[in-house]
Design an enzyme around this catalytic site. Sequence first.
Site, short mmCIF file in Angstrom:
data_model
loop_
_atom_site.label_atom_id
_atom_site.label_comp_id
_atom_site.label_asym_id
_atom_site.label_seq_id
_atom_site.Cartn_x
_atom_site.Cartn_y
_atom_site.Cartn_z
N TYR A 180 10.91 -21.37 7.75
CA TYR A 180 11.27 -20.39 6.71
C TYR A 180 12.71 -20.61 6.25
O TYR A 180 12.98 -20.71 5.05
CB TYR A 180 11.09 -18.98 7.27
N LYS A 212 13.93 -21.84 2.56
CA LYS A 212 14.71 -20.97 1.67
C LYS A 212 16.07 -21.60 1.32
O LYS A 212 16.57 -21.42 0.20
CB LYS A 212 14.91 -19.59 2.30
N1 NAP Z 1 10.10 -8.66 3.57
C1 NAP Z 1 11.33 -9.06 3.87
O1 NAP Z 1 12.01 -8.49 4.74
C2 NAP Z 1 11.96 -10.20 3.11
C3 NAP Z 1 13.29 -10.56 3.40
C4 NAP Z 1 13.87 -11.59 2.69
C5 NAP Z 1 13.16 -12.26 1.72
N2 NAP Z 1 11.86 -11.91 1.45
C6 NAP Z 1 11.15 -12.65 0.42
O2 NAP Z 1 10.56 -11.74 -0.50
C7 NAP Z 1 9.39 -12.33 -1.06
C8 NAP Z 1 8.21 -11.39 -0.93
O3 NAP Z 1 8.04 -11.11 0.45
P1 NAP Z 1 7.09 -9.95 0.99
O4 NAP Z 1 7.81 -9.35 2.14
O5 NAP Z 1 6.61 -9.10 -0.11
O6 NAP Z 1 5.88 -10.84 1.56
P2 NAP Z 1 4.35 -10.45 1.84
O7 NAP Z 1 4.22 -9.00 2.02
O8 NAP Z 1 3.92 -11.37 2.96
O9 NAP Z 1 3.61 -10.89 0.47
C9 NAP Z 1 3.58 -12.24 0.13
C10 NAP Z 1 2.85 -12.39 -1.17
O10 NAP Z 1 2.83 -13.80 -1.50
C11 NAP Z 1 1.50 -14.17 -1.80
N3 NAP Z 1 1.29 -15.60 -1.56
C12 NAP Z 1 1.38 -16.30 -0.42
N4 NAP Z 1 1.08 -17.60 -0.64
C13 NAP Z 1 0.80 -17.71 -1.97
C14 NAP Z 1 0.40 -18.77 -2.81
N5 NAP Z 1 0.22 -20.02 -2.33
N6 NAP Z 1 0.22 -18.53 -4.12
C15 NAP Z 1 0.38 -17.29 -4.63
N7 NAP Z 1 0.71 -16.22 -3.87
C16 NAP Z 1 0.91 -16.44 -2.55
C17 NAP Z 1 0.63 -13.27 -0.93
O11 NAP Z 1 -0.69 -13.25 -1.44
P3 NAP Z 1 -2.01 -13.02 -0.49
O12 NAP Z 1 -2.23 -11.54 -0.41
O13 NAP Z 1 -3.07 -13.77 -1.23
O14 NAP Z 1 -1.68 -13.62 0.86
C18 NAP Z 1 1.38 -11.95 -1.11
O15 NAP Z 1 1.03 -11.36 -2.33
C19 NAP Z 1 9.20 -13.67 -0.35
O16 NAP Z 1 9.77 -14.69 -1.13
C20 NAP Z 1 10.00 -13.48 0.92
O17 NAP Z 1 10.41 -14.70 1.48
C21 NAP Z 1 11.24 -10.91 2.13
#
Ligand code: NAP
Length: 232
Positions: free
Chosen positions: A156, A160
């Site tokens: 990860y 990133k």
């Molecule tokens: N949550 C945190 O604390 C945090 C912190 C820092 C950065 N981020 C970043 O914020 C962003 C969103 O994170 P989140 O926490 O909302 O993650 P999440 O809840 O795991 O949701 C991830 C989303 O990405 C989709 N996805 C995964 N692989 C894909 C693909 N090949 N094509 C299209 N869609 C795909 C998933 O779809 P499916 O439902 O089909 O799996 C889901 O809609 C990410 O870039 C993550 O790295 C999150």
Amino acid sequence: MTTHPNKVALITGANRGIGLETGRQLAKLGFTVLLGVRDLAKGEAAVRGLDGHVEAIALDVAAPEAAMQAAAEVERRFGRLDVLINNAAIHYDSGARALRPDWTVIREAFETNVFGVWRTASAFAPLLVAGGHGRLVNVSSEGGSLASMGAGAPAYSTSKATLNALTCVLAGELRGSGVLVNAICPGWVATDMGGAGGRPVAQGAAGIVWAATLPDDGPTGGFFRDGKRLPW
Ligand SMILES: NC(=O)c1ccc[n+]([C@@H]2O[C@H](COP(=O)([O-])OP(=O)(O)OC[C@H]3O[C@@H](n4cnc5c(N)ncnc54)[C@H](OP(=O)(O)O)[C@@H]3O)[C@@H](O)[C@H]2O)c1
């Protein structure tokens, strides 16, 4: 509140989590919002939970041809794209170690978190440039900051960090085109990826919406959380 009634925004990975909430907030601002999803049934279910002009569009960012197909569909149906938010990401491998590499996880992380963004950005760049005021937002993480990087989450964090480098390159190539390109950390957010204990998803999405709605004299080639600069 500034409204954007004629503008179109596409968010990848938008059927749940931060992507979905970003769609909700942009729809409230008047954008036509396209939820990029790899499963259209999940996308349609997500659309039903939002108000405003919101549609789902098939876009598995890990599939080599999907971004070009989605770009052609957006051009045909809407004739424009004003905002692209590369949000989809996978594999927060917090318990893993770089010296015991799981190549499957590492390759999958790069395929989605880096190459997926790269393919999507290059497929949609012509539409962003054509509008003259495009906004390209790469959802990154402070976990990808070289300034604070250490042991842990090897797939990860290195994916990133590479995404951050790509953000700088894209910003450089698009400088002068009117397209502003920035990397945004949403903070630790309570989603499926972030787990319990993080901040509400609305707060995480707000910094992404900020970057998506920057004025023309706003920053480009930067790394931000909550509108404040982060060290690369
Ligand atoms: N949550 C945190 O604390 C945090 C912190 C820092 C950065 N981020 C970043 O914020 C962003 C969103 O994170 P989140 O926490 O909302 O993650 P999440 O809840 O795991 O949701 C991830 C989303 O990405 C989709 N996805 C995964 N692989 C894909 C693909 N090949 N094509 C299209 N869609 C795909 C998933 O779809 P499916 O439902 O089909 O799996 C889901 O809609 C990410 O870039 C993550 O790295 C999150």
